[in-house]
Design a protein around this motif. Sequence first.
Motif, mmCIF file in Angstrom:
data_model
loop_
_atom_site.group_PDB
_atom_site.id
_atom_site.type_symbol
_atom_site.label_atom_id
_atom_site.label_comp_id
_atom_site.label_asym_id
_atom_site.label_seq_id
_atom_site.Cartn_x
_atom_site.Cartn_y
_atom_site.Cartn_z
ATOM 1 N N GLN A 84 7.035 5.139 3.656
ATOM 2 C CA GLN A 84 8.366 5.696 3.851
ATOM 3 C C GLN A 84 8.536 6.075 5.315
ATOM 4 O O GLN A 84 7.783 6.893 5.845
ATOM 5 N N THR A 85 9.509 5.492 5.972
ATOM 6 C CA THR A 85 9.791 5.808 7.366
ATOM 7 C C THR A 85 11.105 6.587 7.449
ATOM 8 O O THR A 85 11.850 6.652 6.463
ATOM 9 N N ASN A 127 13.695 5.670 8.640
ATOM 10 C CA ASN A 127 14.797 4.719 8.461
ATOM 11 C C ASN A 127 14.752 4.003 7.119
ATOM 12 O O ASN A 127 15.499 3.053 6.904
ATOM 13 N N ARG A 140 12.298 2.411 3.632
ATOM 14 C CA ARG A 140 11.010 1.853 3.239
ATOM 15 C C ARG A 140 10.613 0.689 4.134
ATOM 16 O O ARG A 140 11.447 -0.137 4.513
ATOM 17 N N ALA A 141 9.326 0.639 4.458
ATOM 18 C CA ALA A 141 8.773 -0.468 5.233
ATOM 19 C C ALA A 141 7.451 -0.872 4.583
ATOM 20 O O ALA A 141 6.942 -0.185 3.686
ATOM 21 N N TYR A 142 6.899 -1.989 5.047
ATOM 22 C CA TYR A 142 5.675 -2.534 4.446
ATOM 23 C C TYR A 142 4.662 -2.817 5.551
ATOM 24 O O TYR A 142 5.022 -3.291 6.634
ATOM 25 N N THR A 154 12.036 -7.533 10.060
ATOM 26 C CA THR A 154 12.280 -6.781 11.281
ATOM 27 C C THR A 154 11.088 -5.868 11.524
ATOM 28 O O THR A 154 10.671 -5.141 10.621
ATOM 29 N N GLN A 200 8.951 -2.747 12.669
ATOM 30 C CA GLN A 200 9.134 -1.315 12.869
ATOM 31 C C GLN A 200 7.756 -0.691 13.070
ATOM 32 O O GLN A 200 7.062 -0.375 12.115
ATOM 33 N N VAL A 224 10.150 -4.576 7.983
ATOM 34 C CA VAL A 224 11.218 -4.249 7.041
ATOM 35 C C VAL A 224 11.921 -5.551 6.672
ATOM 36 O O VAL A 224 12.565 -6.169 7.523
ATOM 37 N N ASP A 253 14.740 -8.044 4.751
ATOM 38 C CA ASP A 253 16.155 -7.870 4.425
ATOM 39 C C ASP A 253 16.394 -7.753 2.924
ATOM 40 O O ASP A 253 17.516 -7.537 2.489
#
Length: 238
Positions: free
Chosen positions: A89-90, A92, A94-96, A165, A167, A172, A174
């Motif tokens: 969790q960032t 901005n 959720r990211a992976y 994208t 981060q 992240v 789309d």
Amino acid sequence: MPSLYVPLAAQVATERRMATIANNIANMSTPGFRAESIKFERLLSTAGDQEVAFVSEGETYTSLAAGPVNYTGNPLDVAPQGDAWFAVQTPNGRAYTRDGRLHIAATGELLTVDNLPVLDAGGTAMLVDPAGGEIRIGADGAMTQGANRVGTLGLFTLPAGAKLTRQGNAVVPDRPGLPVQDFSSLGVRQGYVEGSNVDPIMEMTRLIAVQRTFEMAAQAVQQSEDQTSEAIRTLGPS
């Protein structure tokens, strides 16, 4: 003036390419780092009597190739197997990430090396007991402390064709990642960390080639300027 604008376009493209390669080289020792590259397209201009080909600004994409897996022996180091990713969790959203260097905060939150909360398969931040003893993590991400199961580390796959994208050291997409259901080929290895997938020799080779291309484009720009100046001097008096 295609003799000027074509090499100028080449300079812009190669400068961006050099910046990408330099970033890859700088992160060749960063665990879980995914190398970036740029795709360029040929753009045609038909404003004059003849077609003139320019290079596009380029589209950045992330390499999904796996990196080497290294043993650390740290029970809070985990390496994803196959095409699986951890969710974090960032600020901005959720990211992976593939960087599995984890630690436990004083509040019990399971965090990445960048202090981002690690999520379970349902998208909830994971909590463990800081004083609960050694953590064991199964191949399916199940986490236990002693005889107590404290949660399951979320594993996700990225949708095919998703645009990524960057981060930090995460990506992240789309479209949201999909929770892993089949652990026959995907999973987690405790006590290991996946390294960067950057090939330093290949990147250095590319950097040298791109630098030469940039120098050639710069020479072409200078020649065009010299020719223009000469034409002005020659035709000016008339």
